[in-house]
Each structure stands twice: as structure tokens, then as C-alpha cells.
Motif scaffolding. Structure first.
Motif, PDB file in Angstrom:
ATOM      1  N   ARG A   1       0.770  -1.158   0.124  1.00  0.00           N
ATOM      2  CA  ARG A   1       0.048  -0.037   0.154  1.00  0.00           C
ATOM      3  C   ARG A   1       0.989   1.263  -0.007  1.00  0.00           C
ATOM      4  N   ASP A   2       1.850   1.135   0.323  1.00  0.00           N
ATOM      5  CA  ASP A   2       2.821   2.378   0.463  1.00  0.00           C
ATOM      6  C   ASP A   2       3.534   2.910  -0.780  1.00  0.00           C
ATOM      7  N   GLY A   3       3.071   2.046  -1.920  1.00  0.00           N
ATOM      8  CA  GLY A   3       3.543   2.475  -3.156  1.00  0.00           C
ATOM      9  C   GLY A   3       4.879   1.825  -3.631  1.00  0.00           C
ATOM     10  N   ARG A   4       5.506   1.049  -2.702  1.00  0.00           N
ATOM     11  CA  ARG A   4       6.832   0.498  -3.252  1.00  0.00           C
ATOM     12  C   ARG A   4       6.732  -0.951  -3.523  1.00  0.00           C
ATOM     13  N   GLY A   5       5.408  -1.421  -3.474  1.00  0.00           N
ATOM     14  CA  GLY A   5       5.359  -2.672  -4.106  1.00  0.00           C
ATOM     15  C   GLY A   5       5.255  -2.749  -5.433  1.00  0.00           C
ATOM     16  N   ARG A   6       6.105  -3.663  -6.268  1.00  0.00           N
ATOM     17  CA  ARG A   6       6.032  -4.041  -7.593  1.00  0.00           C
ATOM     18  C   ARG A   6       5.017  -5.035  -8.005  1.00  0.00           C
ATOM     19  N   ASN A   7       4.529  -5.866  -7.143  1.00  0.00           N
ATOM     20  CA  ASN A   7       3.786  -7.028  -7.384  1.00  0.00           C
ATOM     21  C   ASN A   7       4.216  -7.725  -8.454  1.00  0.00           C
ATOM     22  N   TRP A   8       5.411  -8.444  -8.665  1.00  0.00           N
ATOM     23  CA  TRP A   8       6.056  -9.136  -9.793  1.00  0.00           C
ATOM     24  C   TRP A   8       5.113 -10.377  -9.684  1.00  0.00           C
ATOM     25  N   VAL A   9       4.755 -10.925  -8.482  1.00  0.00           N
ATOM     26  CA  VAL A   9       4.333 -12.299  -8.640  1.00  0.00           C
ATOM     27  C   VAL A   9       2.868 -12.198  -9.102  1.00  0.00           C
ATOM     28  N   GLY A  10       2.323 -11.183  -8.763  1.00  0.00           N
ATOM     29  CA  GLY A  10       0.768 -10.979  -9.481  1.00  0.00           C
ATOM     30  C   GLY A  10       0.903 -10.690 -10.984  1.00  0.00           C
TER      31      GLY A  10
END
Length: 366
Positions: A339-348
Motif C-alpha cells: 500500500r505504500d507504493g513500494r510494491g512492484r507486485n511481480w508475482v501478481g
């Protein structure tokens, strides 16, 4: 709130303190249901009272005023923001959030009516629509940063009269030129829309399915027998054969293959759980080339998981075309959504890509 998302927008305003009458910068939030929040919750009528009382200021109090301009006609500046104009803009934001016509759109509709029938009655309706646009936004209404709103100002001025603000005396030829300007713009827009339709011919016409969230869960008594969305997790125990080796889970394979030493590779591979494999792998020395290949390794392991386990592939396919948000706490922000915007969600993102590949294989084999 309670499962309902109410869209909103915000801007900065100056709010007068109750304690010392000094102004400070604050956020004004406006929502699609007409609610307005700045320090407290109110509505458009309440905002009007706050603006009239000076409790909220739309320009910095005490700031120097812009010098008077010799001619509004040649000016590149918009009208100053006033409380009345700001209130019109906020009301327009509510219309936009509800996907209803805004003052700018209504002005363009009036332009279209006048093009079809350049009568005095339609010119009067166009003048009314133009004046309904907040004054500080009128120079932007046509989207022409060179001419700004000058064509409209010419058209709305009677022949023989000078355009307000030091403009020229209007002639019938000038009215005709403005109509030609709008007609050419409409033709150009039609050509652009036709070209865009060709370029975007494969764009889906139906809205996508709602996004889903893959959450990190702990099952103290073991993984459930009935399969569910939890099988999307990389720690789920699904043996995968990859690069000639069998790993108890994607997580085992990923961290084992990251190790520089063969002995550490085997210890990680043989860990009792995926998370234990991650703990061992995090302490091991990493391969020198790992930063350049880790994404490809993760993608290969995940693809092997779903191609080698048809029952798991069915769970992934059941997500349709949903965006997959892969969350949790154990994985780095590179792999998960945050939620802090740092996540790149590559697994998703990899899950969505593998799902597309599964769909394509089914279509080509049918």
C-alpha cells in the motif's frame, strides 16, 4: 466504507485557524456523493458558507496581487480564482466524478448546436454555456493553448462591437472564420477518432473482472484439502520440476537456485516448508548473476507449477481477467503489492501472464 468506494478528488486551500486567525495550508476533499471535507465534513452549501466567511481561502492570504494587465485580449493569464469561481469548479468536479456532463462539456455541446444551426437563439445558449464555465478555467475550455478561448469570445460578441478586454471590433467575416475554425477542428477530431479506432481495434469493449487479492495466510493444521485461491501462493506445497531438479514448492526452487554453493542449494531444497526455505536462502551467499536472472527463474518456476498441476491451473484460470494483487509480509516489495507504493507486485503480474498463456494453449488446442 462498508464495501463501497466513493470516488473523490482533492486540492489545497488555506484554512483559517480557530486559535490565532492565521491561515495554514490544508487539503480540501470532494467526493462523488457531494460530500466536502476540509477539517470537517460538509457539502457544497456548507462550502459556500465557509468561503463567504473567509474560513477557507482559495488563494494565499496576504500574497501580492498580480499587476493589472493593459489588455485582457492579449493576456496569456487566466482570470484570478475567486470564491465564487472555485465553488463552480468544485460543483463541476462532483459532476465529473458522477460521469455527468461538466460545464466544459456543456459548452462544447452548445458549440455543436451552433455549428448545426448558427441562429441567434443558439448563440445565446452558447453564451450561457460559456459563462457557466468557472471564469479562471475559461481560457482552457477549447483545449487550444495558442488561441485559448478567443474564438468563443469573438463569436459571442456582436458584429460591430469590440471584444471585451481590449479585443478587436468584430466583423461578420470574423464570425465566419470562427465557425470554420470549429468545423476544421471537428473534422480533425473525426479523423483522429477513426485512426484511433484502427490502432485500438483489439481493445476489450467489456469491463474487466474485479481485482482479486492473494493474501499470505497461515494454516496451523496444514493446508486445506479443498483447493482455493491459496494455491496461487508460491509457498503452497506443489512439487515442480525445473532445470532437471524437483523442488517441493516454487519458493524452495527460487531460493535454492539463488544460492552460490551447491551444498546450500541442497539444504534449501530440502527445507521442511517454503518459508523455511526462504529463511535458509536469505542467509546463503547469492549467485553473482542472480540480479539479472531472478525474474526469469521465478517466472519459469511458476509456469512449471501451473503447467505440471492441471488442478492448480484451473484455480488460476478461474480468476478470469482479474488483476491479481499478491500481498503479504514475508516477500520483498519487489514481488508483492504494498500500500505504500513500494510494491512492484511481480508475482501478481507473472500470475496474470501465466494465466494468459494457459488460456492461449487451451484455445489453440481446442
Amino acid at each position: 466504507m462498508d464495501g463501497e468506494r466513493i470516488e473523490g478528488v482533492w486540492c489545497h486551500v488555506w484554512l483559517r485557524s480557530h486559535w490565532n486567525d492565521q491561515y495554514f495550508l490544508d487539503d480540501l476533499l470532494v467526493y462523488a456523493d457531494g460530500a466536502v471535507r476540509c477539517e470537517r465534513l460538509t457539502d457544497l452549501r456548507g462550502l459556500e458558507k465557509l468561503l463567504a466567511s473567509g474560513r477557507i481561502a482559495v488563494t494565499e492570504p496576504g500574497s501580492a496581487k498580480l499587476p493589472d494587465e493593459r489588455s485582457k485580449w492579449v493576456s496569456r493569464n487566466s482570470e484570478p480564482v475567486t470564491p465564487e469561481g472555485f465553488l463552480l469548479e468544485v460543483a463541476d468536479k462532483v459532476e465529473a466524478l458522477n460521469e455527468r456532463p461538466t460545464a466544459r462539456q456543456r459548452c462544447w455541446d452548445a458549440i455543436g448546436r451552433f455549428q448545426q444551426d448558427p441562429s441567434e437563439s443558439n448563440r445565446a445558449l452558447l453564451r450561457e454555456a460559456y459563462l457557466a464555465v468557472p471564469p479562471h478555467l475559461r481560457i482552457y475550455v477549447l483545449g487550444d493553448m495558442d488561441r485559448q478561448d478567443r474564438p468563443l469570445r469573438i463569436l459571442l460578441t456582436d458584429v460591430g462591437a469590440a471584444v471585451e478586454g481590449g479585443g478587436p471590433v468584430v466583423t461578420s467575416e470574423m464570425h465566419a472564420e470562427v465557425l470554420d475554425y470549429f468545423n476544421q477542428g471537428e473534422e480533425g477530431l473525426a479523423r483522429e477518432e477513426e485512426h484511433r479506432a484502427v490502432q485500438h481495434a483489439d481493445d476489450p469493449v467489456m469491463a474487466g473482472e474485479a481485482a482479486i487479492t492473494s493474501e499470505e495466510s497461515i494454516f496451523p493444521r496444514g493446508w486445506p484439502e479443498a483447493l482455493g485461491l491459496f494455491v496461487l501462493r508460491n509457498e503452497f506445497p506443489a512439487p515442480v520440476v525445473f532445470a532437471g531438479e524437483t523442488y517441493p514448492s516454487v519458493l524452495h526452487g527460487y531460493w535454492a537456485l539463488s544460492a552460490a554453493e551447491a551444498s546450500e542449494h541442497d539444504q534449501i531444497r530440502d527445507a521442511p516448508s517454503g518459508r523455511e526455505a526462504q529463511e535458509r536462502g536469505g542467509r546463503a551467499e547469492r549467485r553473482a548473476d542472480w540480479p539479472g536472472i531472478r525474474l526469469a527463474v521465478m517466472g519459469g518456476l511458476m509456469e512449471a507449477k501451473f503447467t505440471q498441476h492441471p488442478d492448480l491451473a484451473e484455480i488460476l484460470l478461474s480468476t478470469g481477467d482479474s488483476v491479481i494483487s499478491y500481498t503479504g509480509h514475508s516477500d520483498s516489495p519487489f514481488w508483492r503489492d504494498a500500500r505504500d507504493g513500494r510494491g512492484r507486485n511481480w508475482v501478481g503480474r507473472l500470475l496474470e501472464l501465466i494465466r494468459s498463456g494457459l488460456v492461449a494453449r487451451q484455445a489453440l488446442l481446442s
